[in-house]
Write a protein that holds these residues in place. Structure first.
Motif, PDB file in Angstrom:
ATOM      1  N   ALA A 182      -4.620  23.185   9.287  1.00 61.00           N
ATOM      2  CA  ALA A 182      -3.888  21.822   8.288  1.00 61.00           C
ATOM      3  C   ALA A 182      -4.347  20.806   8.606  1.00 61.00           C
ATOM      4  CB  ALA A 182      -1.973  21.747   8.330  1.00 61.00           C
ATOM      5  N   VAL A 183      -4.540  20.577   9.918  1.00 61.61           N
ATOM      6  CA  VAL A 183      -6.086  19.543  10.273  1.00 61.61           C
ATOM      7  C   VAL A 183      -7.448  19.628   9.482  1.00 61.61           C
ATOM      8  CG1 VAL A 183      -6.686  17.693  12.091  1.00 61.61           C
ATOM      9  CG2 VAL A 183      -4.183  18.663  12.408  1.00 61.61           C
TER      10      VAL A 183
ATOM     11  N   LEU B 208      -8.633  23.283   0.506  1.00 55.20           N
ATOM     12  CA  LEU B 208      -7.545  21.778   0.921  1.00 55.20           C
ATOM     13  C   LEU B 208      -6.094  22.580  -0.358  1.00 55.20           C
ATOM     14  CD1 LEU B 208      -4.528  19.972   1.855  1.00 55.20           C
ATOM     15  CD2 LEU B 208      -5.135  18.378   0.788  1.00 55.20           C
ATOM     16  N   ARG B 209      -6.858  22.892  -1.814  1.00 53.10           N
ATOM     17  CA  ARG B 209      -5.914  23.094  -2.651  1.00 53.10           C
ATOM     18  C   ARG B 209      -5.175  24.725  -2.113  1.00 53.10           C
ATOM     19  NH1 ARG B 209      -4.925  20.228  -6.745  1.00 53.10           N
ATOM     20  NH2 ARG B 209      -4.468  22.216  -8.656  1.00 53.10           N
ATOM     21  N   ASP B 210      -6.252  25.426  -1.871  1.00 50.10           N
ATOM     22  CA  ASP B 210      -6.475  27.070  -1.672  1.00 50.10           C
ATOM     23  C   ASP B 210      -5.508  27.339  -0.337  1.00 50.10           C
ATOM     24  OD1 ASP B 210      -7.935  27.527  -3.982  1.00 50.10           O
ATOM     25  OD2 ASP B 210      -9.588  27.906  -2.145  1.00 50.10           O
ATOM     26  N   GLY B 211      -5.779  26.856   0.595  1.00 48.81           N
ATOM     27  CA  GLY B 211      -4.515  26.353   2.139  1.00 48.81           C
ATOM     28  C   GLY B 211      -3.551  26.339   1.356  1.00 48.81           C
ATOM     29  N   LEU B 212      -2.883  25.312   0.669  1.00 42.93           N
ATOM     30  CA  LEU B 212      -1.666  24.700   0.337  1.00 42.93           C
ATOM     31  C   LEU B 212      -0.964  25.709  -0.512  1.00 42.93           C
ATOM     32  CD1 LEU B 212      -1.732  20.853  -0.656  1.00 42.93           C
ATOM     33  CD2 LEU B 212      -0.970  21.658   1.192  1.00 42.93           C
ATOM     34  N   ALA B 213      -1.308  26.595  -1.505  1.00 48.58           N
ATOM     35  CA  ALA B 213      -1.248  27.804  -2.367  1.00 48.58           C
ATOM     36  C   ALA B 213      -0.729  28.411  -1.613  1.00 48.58           C
ATOM     37  CB  ALA B 213      -1.839  27.673  -2.979  1.00 48.58           C
TER      38      ALA B 213
ATOM     39  N   LEU C 247       1.308  -1.146   0.180  1.00 47.25           N
ATOM     40  CA  LEU C 247      -0.045   0.145   0.170  1.00 47.25           C
ATOM     41  C   LEU C 247       0.584   1.169  -0.011  1.00 47.25           C
ATOM     42  CD1 LEU C 247      -2.686   1.197   0.551  1.00 47.25           C
ATOM     43  CD2 LEU C 247      -2.525   0.882   3.374  1.00 47.25           C
ATOM     44  N   TRP C 248       0.955   2.311  -1.011  1.00 46.14           N
ATOM     45  CA  TRP C 248       1.171   3.343  -1.177  1.00 46.14           C
ATOM     46  C   TRP C 248       0.716   4.680  -1.121  1.00 46.14           C
ATOM     47  CZ3 TRP C 248       2.845   5.583  -6.516  1.00 46.14           C
ATOM     48  CH2 TRP C 248       4.010   6.401  -6.091  1.00 46.14           C
ATOM     49  N   ALA C 249       1.681   5.776  -0.350  1.00 51.12           N
ATOM     50  CA  ALA C 249       0.903   6.973  -0.910  1.00 51.12           C
ATOM     51  C   ALA C 249       2.562   8.219  -0.952  1.00 51.12           C
ATOM     52  CB  ALA C 249       0.844   7.605   0.237  1.00 51.12           C
ATOM     53  N   LEU C 250       2.141   8.926  -2.296  1.00 54.56           N
ATOM     54  CA  LEU C 250       3.176  10.046  -2.366  1.00 54.56           C
ATOM     55  C   LEU C 250       2.769  11.139  -1.640  1.00 54.56           C
ATOM     56  CD1 LEU C 250       5.004  11.148  -3.932  1.00 54.56           C
ATOM     57  CD2 LEU C 250       3.567  11.777  -5.706  1.00 54.56           C
ATOM     58  N   THR C 251       3.525  11.528  -0.910  1.00 53.31           N
ATOM     59  CA  THR C 251       3.101  12.089   0.026  1.00 53.31           C
ATOM     60  C   THR C 251       4.331  14.279  -0.160  1.00 53.31           C
ATOM     61  OG1 THR C 251       4.061  11.628   2.191  1.00 53.31           O
ATOM     62  CG2 THR C 251       2.227  11.025   1.987  1.00 53.31           C
ATOM     63  N   ASP C 252       3.570  14.240  -1.309  1.00 52.72           N
ATOM     64  CA  ASP C 252       5.107  15.945  -1.416  1.00 52.72           C
ATOM     65  C   ASP C 252       4.487  16.976  -0.557  1.00 52.72           C
ATOM     66  OD1 ASP C 252       6.293  15.447  -3.264  1.00 52.72           O
ATOM     67  OD2 ASP C 252       5.050  14.705  -4.639  1.00 52.72           O
ATOM     68  N   HIS C 253       5.742  17.798  -0.382  1.00 49.70           N
ATOM     69  CA  HIS C 253       5.512  19.277   0.329  1.00 49.70           C
ATOM     70  C   HIS C 253       4.318  20.286  -0.128  1.00 49.70           C
ATOM     71  CE1 HIS C 253       8.860  18.029   3.699  1.00 49.70           C
ATOM     72  NE2 HIS C 253       9.297  17.315   2.385  1.00 49.70           N
ATOM     73  N   ASP C 254       3.309  20.201   0.487  1.00 49.52           N
ATOM     74  CA  ASP C 254       2.190  21.174   0.605  1.00 49.52           C
ATOM     75  C   ASP C 254       1.912  21.319  -0.621  1.00 49.52           C
ATOM     76  OD1 ASP C 254       3.097  22.562   2.885  1.00 49.52           O
ATOM     77  OD2 ASP C 254       4.697  23.042   2.132  1.00 49.52           O
TER      78      ASP C 254
END
Length: 285
Positions: A178-179, A90-95, A35-42
């Protein structure tokens, strides 16, 4: 659900890794990851590619991201697993979180120039396509290329940690933000590699776990590339104390730089609740 060889924390070229998402999927599959996940920074830009590559290999996949957070003056990382990559909040927060990286990077370059290392910003950019995602790791790779240090670990030790020339503090998202972004996007929030944070005392670490739980955080990385066996035992106990599920991830960045390869970690202890049990309906087959 059985104990799996899950690897739910790694990075691609979309943030500060050296392999493309497709190459990471192939490496995880070849190394027996179940089981795999890609977790790039922000950043969620690699999720579709990772998902498609995993599906082509028959590798079960969880979407993921690692969010940079400021907590009590420290930078802490919160992994989100099973998130909707198209979620607007989520996308806006990461931006917004990414937004300060270029300014911070230019300040880092100015500090390095003051100690005789010139051209560091332009050098770091060679390792990243988007200035919004420039990080200390990209500077470290350039300083190795320039012959200033033998490897990236020496760069961090001499230049890129607090109190050293080249270190610039950046204010990231709040823990609550973040949460909330992760939960709103349908995911589970995970405290990443907790032993890495230089809390001044145990009380502050306890406060991190308590506040994280109060905001709706649900898991902690117990087995990860930077944890010793003793640290894994300690965070297993804390997971149980706080009623958190346990996650497992190598934090793999590069075949040349990472201590732990994808899929090479010890398994989670049977007394723990694996985080993937909370995410069974989010796993992509």
């Amino acid at each position: 659900m059985a104990i799996l060889n899950a690897d739910l924390h790694c990075h691609s070229t979309i943030s500060d890794g050296t392999l493309e998402p497709e190459a990471l999927a192939a490496r995880a599959h070849a190394n027996g990851v179940e089981l795999w996940a890609l977790t790039d920074h922000d950043e969620l830009g690699g999720q579709q590619r990772a998902m498609q590559a995993a599906r082509a290999l028959g590798l079960p996949y969880l979407t993921g991201v690692e969010i940079s957070v400021t907590f009590a003056g420290l930078t802490v990382h919160i992994v989100g697993l099973g998130v909707d990559p198209e979620d607007a909040q989520l996308r806006d927060g990461l931006a917004r979180t990414r937004g300060g990286r270029e300014r911070r990077a230019r300040e880092m370059a100015e500090q390095l120039a003051a100690v005789g290392i010139r051209g560091a910003f332009e050098g770091a950019l060679k390792y990243v396509g988007n200035p919004e995602l420039i990080s200390r790791t990209h500077f470290a790779r350039y300083l190795v290329e320039a012959g200033v240090c033998h490897d990236t670990h020496e760069v961090f030790r001499r230049f890129l940690t607090e109190g050293k020339p080249g270190y610039v503090e950046h204010r990231w998202a709040t823990l609550g933000d973040a949460v909330r972004w992760i939960r709103t996007a349908g995911g589970v929030a995970v405290i990443a590699h907790p032993a890495r944070y230089a809390h001044p005392n145990p009380t502050q670490e306890y406060a991190l776990f308590a506040e994280f739980k109060a905001h709706g955080g649900q898991a902690v990385e117990v087995v990860t590339g930077s944890h010793s066996e003793a640290e894994a035992l300690r965070y297993a106990d804390l997971a149980l104390e706080f009623g958190l599920a346990a996650s497992r991830g190598s934090d793999f960045h590069s075949p040349d730089e990472s201590h732990t390869d994808l899929g090479a970690l010890p398994l989670l202890q049977g007394r723990l609740t694996p985080v993937w049990e909370l995410l069974a309906d989010r796993i992509i087959h």
